[in-house]
Design an enzyme around this catalytic site. Structure first.
Site, PDB file in Angstrom:
ATOM      1  N   THR A  73      18.033 114.961 -32.808  1.00 36.81           N
ATOM      2  CA  THR A  73      18.737 115.883 -33.687  1.00 36.81           C
ATOM      3  C   THR A  73      18.551 117.312 -33.189  1.00 36.81           C
ATOM      4  O   THR A  73      18.008 117.541 -32.104  1.00 36.81           O
ATOM      5  CB  THR A  73      18.286 115.697 -35.158  1.00 36.81           C
ATOM      6  OG1 THR A  73      19.165 116.435 -36.009  1.00 36.81           O
ATOM      7  CG2 THR A  73      16.855 116.143 -35.383  1.00 36.81           C
ATOM      8  N   LYS A  77      20.593 117.629 -29.118  1.00 41.21           N
ATOM      9  CA  LYS A  77      21.640 116.633 -28.917  1.00 41.21           C
ATOM     10  C   LYS A  77      22.433 116.826 -27.632  1.00 41.21           C
ATOM     11  O   LYS A  77      22.934 115.855 -27.060  1.00 41.21           O
ATOM     12  CB  LYS A  77      22.596 116.613 -30.113  1.00 41.21           C
ATOM     13  CG  LYS A  77      21.983 116.051 -31.375  1.00 41.21           C
ATOM     14  CD  LYS A  77      23.010 115.965 -32.488  1.00 41.21           C
ATOM     15  CE  LYS A  77      22.405 115.413 -33.756  1.00 41.21           C
ATOM     16  NZ  LYS A  77      23.393 115.268 -34.838  1.00 41.21           N
ATOM     17  N   ASN A  98      22.955 111.356 -30.235  1.00 39.96           N
ATOM     18  CA  ASN A  98      21.975 111.319 -31.323  1.00 39.96           C
ATOM     19  C   ASN A  98      21.124 110.056 -31.306  1.00 39.96           C
ATOM     20  O   ASN A  98      20.203 109.913 -32.097  1.00 39.96           O
ATOM     21  CB  ASN A  98      22.676 111.453 -32.690  1.00 39.96           C
ATOM     22  CG  ASN A  98      23.281 110.144 -33.161  1.00 39.96           C
ATOM     23  OD1 ASN A  98      23.883 109.406 -32.377  1.00 39.96           O
ATOM     24  ND2 ASN A  98      23.140 109.846 -34.441  1.00 39.96           N
ATOM     25  N   ASP A 113      26.844 109.559 -34.964  1.00 37.63           N
ATOM     26  CA  ASP A 113      27.231 110.519 -36.000  1.00 37.63           C
ATOM     27  C   ASP A 113      28.705 110.377 -36.361  1.00 37.63           C
ATOM     28  O   ASP A 113      29.074 110.345 -37.540  1.00 37.63           O
ATOM     29  CB  ASP A 113      26.964 111.955 -35.546  1.00 37.63           C
ATOM     30  CG  ASP A 113      25.491 112.324 -35.574  1.00 37.63           C
ATOM     31  OD1 ASP A 113      24.748 111.750 -36.401  1.00 37.63           O
ATOM     32  OD2 ASP A 113      25.077 113.180 -34.780  1.00 37.63           O
ATOM     33  N   GLY A 137      33.804 124.400 -40.006  1.00 40.68           N
ATOM     34  CA  GLY A 137      32.643 124.140 -39.168  1.00 40.68           C
ATOM     35  C   GLY A 137      33.026 123.483 -37.864  1.00 40.68           C
ATOM     36  O   GLY A 137      33.702 122.446 -37.848  1.00 40.68           O
ATOM     37  N   ALA A 141      27.905 118.976 -35.911  1.00 41.87           N
ATOM     38  CA  ALA A 141      28.424 118.061 -36.936  1.00 41.87           C
ATOM     39  C   ALA A 141      29.942 118.090 -36.968  1.00 41.87           C
ATOM     40  O   ALA A 141      30.595 117.061 -37.148  1.00 41.87           O
ATOM     41  CB  ALA A 141      27.858 118.446 -38.303  1.00 41.87           C
ATOM     42  N   TYR A 231      24.012 116.368 -47.745  1.00 37.19           N
ATOM     43  CA  TYR A 231      23.608 115.295 -48.646  1.00 37.19           C
ATOM     44  C   TYR A 231      22.347 115.593 -49.438  1.00 37.19           C
ATOM     45  O   TYR A 231      21.859 114.747 -50.175  1.00 37.19           O
ATOM     46  CB  TYR A 231      23.459 113.968 -47.895  1.00 37.19           C
ATOM     47  CG  TYR A 231      22.421 113.930 -46.791  1.00 37.19           C
ATOM     48  CD1 TYR A 231      21.140 113.460 -47.041  1.00 37.19           C
ATOM     49  CD2 TYR A 231      22.754 114.316 -45.502  1.00 37.19           C
ATOM     50  CE1 TYR A 231      20.206 113.388 -46.026  1.00 37.19           C
ATOM     51  CE2 TYR A 231      21.832 114.242 -44.482  1.00 37.19           C
ATOM     52  CZ  TYR A 231      20.556 113.779 -44.746  1.00 37.19           C
ATOM     53  OH  TYR A 231      19.621 113.709 -43.736  1.00 37.19           O
ATOM     54  N   GLY A 252      27.999 113.546 -48.743  1.00 38.88           N
ATOM     55  CA  GLY A 252      27.487 113.402 -47.383  1.00 38.88           C
ATOM     56  C   GLY A 252      26.525 112.254 -47.175  1.00 38.88           C
ATOM     57  O   GLY A 252      26.087 112.002 -46.049  1.00 38.88           O
TER      58      GLY A 252
END
Length: 295
Positions: A73, A77, A98, A113, A137, A141, A231, A252
């Site tokens: 993470t 990555k 990941n 992911d 974003g 992610a 999340y 999430g």
């Protein structure tokens, strides 16, 4: 007939500031349910007083100690790719790994992911209108969620990021991978939301340490679906505002669980019970951690 004793299995997560991560618990609980002697450790750069420059040493050490695999993470990555022998097509396309499988003295890089988001979306927002979406974003992610939603058949994606150049880079990368889709960096969020059928949120806004919403809530309309990656908490301010306006929503948690489902499958070679892992995750999140852990 006596059962064959299973060889102990070890894995780990490399990242920075990962003490609140739920990944070890998800892996070990599922391992125990399957009768595995499975140990999963945190390799935290902060706790080790290490930096990303130490990644090569940490991966080699994990290999030497017999770990079967690693989750990777932030902030490693992309950096880990140079240390690997092979990449899955998805990991190569995304430029991020990941999950690393350590087998036969070789290192195999994967990205679960994107699949985690895709599987969560498929289950949680069935029959969603995929004609057009806005994504907020364009970081690590955001690359995964964009790839996922385009794989599911999205026709038009407009990307926004505080760093506009990053949004442009993501749009160009995805346009090369999905030439039949229309993908662009956005300049006017209000106009883009008027034209969109859904919203993907892929920034940290909404976590306990980054409160608030990533866009003015008045831009949300009843016809929009809203997919979140945060999340902790599962009920972000964005989702609360969206539900109040009648939007279909996706928290999430599914992405967090299904990326772990994919990683468990790769590292252990066993088929995980996704429903069981989802139930365990919900139990853990009910404890209300003070800050959102990294995957």
């Amino acid at each position: 007939m006596a059962e064959t004793l299973l060889k102990p299995l070890k894995a780990g997560l490399i990242g920075s500031g990962i003490q609140a991560s739920l990944t070890p618990a998800m892996h070990m609980e599922e391992g125990a349910a399957q009768g595995l002697d499975y140990d999963y450790e945190l390799i935290d750069l902060v706790k080790l007083n290490a930096s990303p420059a130490d990644l090569s040493r940490l991966v080699a050490d994990a290999e030497e100690r017999g770990l079967a695999g690693l989750n990777i993470t932030h902030p490693c990555k992309q950096l880990v790719i140079a240390l690997l022998d092979e990449l899955s097509p998805e990991a190569r396309a995304l430029g991020a790994v990941n999950t690393v499988v350590l087998k036969d003295s070789r290192r195999f890089g994967h990205n679960t992911d994107w699949w985690g988001f895709a599987e969560s979306f498929r289950r949680g927002l069935p029959q969603a209108d995929l004609s057009s979406a806005v994504q907020l974003g364009a970081g690590g992610a955001g690359v995964a969620t964009a790839y996922a939603i385009l794989t599911l058949g999205l026709k038009r994606l407009t990307v926004f990021d505080r760093e506009h150049e990053r949004a442009i880079d993501l749009a160009e990368t995805m346009s090369a991978l999905f030439p039949s889709a229309s993908i662009a960096a956005g300049s006017d969020l209000a106009v883009a939301m008027k034209a969109a059928s859904g919203l993907i949120h892929a920034t940290p806004t909404g976590m306990a340490k980054y409160p608030g919403t990533p866009l003015p809530p008045e831009l949300l309309e009843r016809r929009h679906w809203v997919a979140e990656i945060v999340y902790f908490p599962l009920e972000t301010e964005l989702l609360l505002q969206a539900r109040q306006r009648g939007c279909r929503t996706l928290d999430g948690g599914g992405m967090a669980v299904f990326q772990a489902v994919g990683a468990f499958r790769l590292i252990t070679g066993k088929e995980p019970d996704a429903g069981r892992m989802l139930a365990h995750f919900k139990t853990m999140t009910s404890l209300r951690y003070p800050q959102g852990p990294l995957r």
